[in-house]
Design a protein around this motif. Structure first.
Motif, mmCIF file in Angstrom:
data_model
loop_
_atom_site.group_PDB
_atom_site.id
_atom_site.type_symbol
_atom_site.label_atom_id
_atom_site.label_comp_id
_atom_site.label_asym_id
_atom_site.label_seq_id
_atom_site.Cartn_x
_atom_site.Cartn_y
_atom_site.Cartn_z
ATOM 1 N N TRP A 167 1.105 -1.192 0.053
ATOM 2 C CA TRP A 167 0.126 0.281 0.008
ATOM 3 C C TRP A 167 0.961 1.568 -0.044
ATOM 4 O O TRP A 167 0.550 1.985 -0.973
ATOM 5 C CB TRP A 167 -0.852 -0.420 1.142
ATOM 6 C CG TRP A 167 -1.793 0.967 0.774
ATOM 7 C CD1 TRP A 167 -3.073 1.023 0.768
ATOM 8 C CD2 TRP A 167 -2.256 2.511 1.252
ATOM 9 N NE1 TRP A 167 -3.655 2.361 0.363
ATOM 10 C CE2 TRP A 167 -3.531 3.081 1.737
ATOM 11 C CE3 TRP A 167 -0.870 3.075 2.038
ATOM 12 C CZ2 TRP A 167 -3.569 4.163 1.944
ATOM 13 C CZ3 TRP A 167 -1.309 4.521 2.649
ATOM 14 C CH2 TRP A 167 -2.744 5.512 2.293
ATOM 15 N N ASN A 168 1.729 1.457 0.808
ATOM 16 C CA ASN A 168 2.956 2.167 1.036
ATOM 17 C C ASN A 168 3.325 2.646 -0.274
ATOM 18 O O ASN A 168 3.545 4.024 -1.084
ATOM 19 C CB ASN A 168 4.004 2.791 2.134
ATOM 20 C CG ASN A 168 3.174 2.194 3.434
ATOM 21 O OD1 ASN A 168 2.335 2.323 3.795
ATOM 22 N ND2 ASN A 168 4.155 1.763 4.165
ATOM 23 N N GLU A 169 4.056 1.501 -1.030
ATOM 24 C CA GLU A 169 4.811 1.703 -2.445
ATOM 25 C C GLU A 169 3.792 2.799 -3.685
ATOM 26 O O GLU A 169 3.820 3.335 -4.253
ATOM 27 C CB GLU A 169 5.618 0.021 -2.931
ATOM 28 C CG GLU A 169 6.054 -0.113 -2.053
ATOM 29 C CD GLU A 169 6.821 -1.421 -2.922
ATOM 30 O OE1 GLU A 169 7.004 -1.297 -4.104
ATOM 31 O OE2 GLU A 169 6.957 -2.037 -2.224
ATOM 32 N N LEU A 170 2.555 2.114 -3.451
ATOM 33 C CA LEU A 170 1.696 2.161 -4.832
ATOM 34 C C LEU A 170 1.426 3.918 -4.102
ATOM 35 O O LEU A 170 1.287 4.652 -5.795
ATOM 36 C CB LEU A 170 0.549 1.699 -4.718
ATOM 37 C CG LEU A 170 -0.009 0.284 -4.683
ATOM 38 C CD1 LEU A 170 -0.643 -1.134 -4.126
ATOM 39 C CD2 LEU A 170 0.740 0.009 -6.082
ATOM 40 N N ILE A 171 0.854 4.320 -2.836
ATOM 41 C CA ILE A 171 0.859 5.348 -2.809
ATOM 42 C C ILE A 171 1.619 6.257 -3.075
ATOM 43 O O ILE A 171 1.789 7.314 -3.369
ATOM 44 C CB ILE A 171 0.561 5.949 -1.212
ATOM 45 C CG1 ILE A 171 -0.808 4.931 -0.949
ATOM 46 C CG2 ILE A 171 -0.032 7.053 -1.444
ATOM 47 C CD1 ILE A 171 -2.696 5.329 -2.205
ATOM 48 N N GLU A 172 3.322 6.179 -2.815
ATOM 49 C CA GLU A 172 3.986 6.264 -3.333
ATOM 50 C C GLU A 172 4.389 7.068 -4.504
ATOM 51 O O GLU A 172 4.864 7.754 -4.723
ATOM 52 C CB GLU A 172 5.250 6.333 -2.006
ATOM 53 C CG GLU A 172 6.716 6.488 -2.524
ATOM 54 C CD GLU A 172 7.174 8.231 -2.083
ATOM 55 O OE1 GLU A 172 8.022 8.943 -2.894
ATOM 56 O OE2 GLU A 172 6.177 8.355 -1.544
ATOM 57 N N ARG A 173 4.766 5.405 -5.247
ATOM 58 C CA ARG A 173 4.465 5.557 -6.941
ATOM 59 C C ARG A 173 3.366 6.535 -7.706
ATOM 60 O O ARG A 173 4.157 6.735 -8.039
ATOM 61 C CB ARG A 173 4.969 4.698 -7.427
ATOM 62 C CG ARG A 173 5.708 4.162 -8.453
ATOM 63 C CD ARG A 173 5.565 2.946 -8.347
ATOM 64 N NE ARG A 173 6.459 2.010 -9.595
ATOM 65 C CZ ARG A 173 7.510 1.099 -9.633
ATOM 66 N NH1 ARG A 173 6.894 -0.099 -9.176
ATOM 67 N NH2 ARG A 173 8.115 0.847 -11.234
ATOM 68 N N TYR A 174 2.587 6.612 -7.276
ATOM 69 C CA TYR A 174 1.348 6.855 -8.028
ATOM 70 C C TYR A 174 -0.289 7.888 -7.980
ATOM 71 O O TYR A 174 -0.199 8.523 -8.523
ATOM 72 C CB TYR A 174 0.990 5.281 -8.629
ATOM 73 C CG TYR A 174 1.259 4.581 -9.329
ATOM 74 C CD1 TYR A 174 2.095 4.676 -10.521
ATOM 75 C CD2 TYR A 174 1.406 2.884 -8.421
ATOM 76 C CE1 TYR A 174 2.460 3.551 -11.429
ATOM 77 C CE2 TYR A 174 2.439 2.117 -8.990
ATOM 78 C CZ TYR A 174 2.654 1.709 -10.139
ATOM 79 O OH TYR A 174 3.156 1.210 -10.968
ATOM 80 N N HIS A 175 0.509 8.326 -6.570
ATOM 81 C CA HIS A 175 -0.589 8.775 -5.814
ATOM 82 C C HIS A 175 -0.121 10.421 -6.003
ATOM 83 O O HIS A 175 1.312 10.864 -5.528
ATOM 84 C CB HIS A 175 -1.256 9.423 -4.966
ATOM 85 C CG HIS A 175 -2.566 9.818 -4.278
ATOM 86 N ND1 HIS A 175 -2.239 10.501 -4.033
ATOM 87 C CD2 HIS A 175 -3.682 9.167 -4.039
ATOM 88 C CE1 HIS A 175 -3.360 11.576 -3.802
ATOM 89 N NE2 HIS A 175 -4.304 10.267 -3.829
ATOM 90 N N TYR A 176 -0.696 11.518 -6.814
ATOM 91 C CA TYR A 176 0.015 13.182 -7.072
ATOM 92 C C TYR A 176 0.817 13.940 -5.752
ATOM 93 O O TYR A 176 1.687 13.954 -5.606
ATOM 94 C CB TYR A 176 -0.979 13.759 -7.402
ATOM 95 C CG TYR A 176 -1.886 14.351 -6.072
ATOM 96 C CD1 TYR A 176 -1.334 15.589 -6.491
ATOM 97 C CD2 TYR A 176 -3.290 14.230 -5.867
ATOM 98 C CE1 TYR A 176 -2.028 15.886 -5.348
ATOM 99 C CE2 TYR A 176 -4.198 14.198 -5.643
ATOM 100 C CZ TYR A 176 -3.530 15.468 -4.928
ATOM 101 O OH TYR A 176 -4.701 16.374 -4.083
ATOM 102 N N LEU A 177 -0.253 12.889 -4.610
ATOM 103 C CA LEU A 177 -0.003 13.330 -2.676
ATOM 104 C C LEU A 177 1.222 12.865 -2.626
ATOM 105 O O LEU A 177 2.357 13.093 -1.185
ATOM 106 C CB LEU A 177 -0.556 13.439 -2.298
ATOM 107 C CG LEU A 177 -1.725 14.506 -2.006
ATOM 108 C CD1 LEU A 177 -2.812 14.491 -1.529
ATOM 109 C CD2 LEU A 177 -1.424 16.113 -2.347
ATOM 110 N N GLY A 178 1.466 11.380 -3.007
ATOM 111 C CA GLY A 178 3.183 10.635 -2.552
ATOM 112 C C GLY A 178 2.420 9.863 -1.100
ATOM 113 O O GLY A 178 1.209 10.294 -0.708
#
Length: 227
Positions: free
Chosen positions: A59-70
């Protein structure tokens, strides 16, 4: 408050890990085969709460990699989800503590400052919502929002011993239109002032965001106005 210059603290004697918020990216979050089916053809969606170290890292990786807010740690009580259709990973969501004071939301609820202090834990913030970039599925976002709204109160009850009655989220103007929230019957109640929560002198402007709310309980106002 220290970072905003309101108080001065001595240097920490021990590190607590809060500064190491950037997850290490691995092949676990690499792009996968495109998914282009409409939401209705994907079958039943599985909302898997993040309970294991493996899921947490993913989950952390996906958000860091693909969410604009990181990625950064969610505040307070929280639940994170990974959303699947069969074996196919589609989305990631994160819910955490609500904003302390939010004028449009507070007017919509109609509570007093005392009631807000007493009941703010019953409001939960949808801090992250990511449809993975290789997924292009018509109506999927609103379907995910509807499914997680049904699921979250019971999961919150299991984890924390009570059920929230209202969800909130923020949609950055100029970047998004909030289409999936509108389609999911979230209520737009106003916009932020473009200031940080401790910015009393408008020195640190932030993007203006639309505020959306979603009641989880028919009598949510009565629940939130109790003292």
């Amino acid at each position: 408050m220290h970072r905003d210059g309101l108080i001065t603290l001595p240097p920490p004697q021990k590190g607590n890990g809060n500064g190491r918020t950037r997850p290490r990216l691995t092949s676990a979050s690499d792009p996968r085969e495109p998914i282009t089916l409409p939401a209705g053809a994907l079958g039943e969606l599985l909302f898997r709460p993040v309970n294991t170290r493996k899921d947490s890292s993913l989950w952390n990786e996906l958000i860091e990699r693909y969410h604009y807010l990181g990625y950064k740690p969610l505040p307070g009580a929280q639940i994170r989800y990974l959303v699947f259709s069969g074996p196919h990973l589609l989305a990631a969501l994160g819910f955490g503590a609500a904003a302390w004071a939010l004028a449009p939301r507070d007017r919509f609820i109609g509570w007093t400052a005392e009631q807000r202090v007493h009941n703010l834990h019953l409001v939960v913030n949808n801090a992250r919502f990511l449809i993975l970039p290789w997924v292009s599925s018509q109506n999927l976002a609103s379907r995910v929002l509807a499914g997680v709204a049904r699921r979250l109160p019971k999961d919150w009850q299991t984890r924390y011993g009570y059920q929230p009655v209202l969800l909130e989220t923020f949609v950055e103007q100029g970047r998004f239109h909030g289409t999936c929230y509108r389609a999911g019957n979230w209520i737009q109640v106003g916009q932020t002032q473009g200031r940080g929560k401790l910015d009393r002198h408008t020195r640190y402007p932030l993007p203006v965001k639309d505020i959306f709310l979603y009641p989880l309980h028919k009598r949510f106002r009565r629940e939130l106005r109790t003292s």
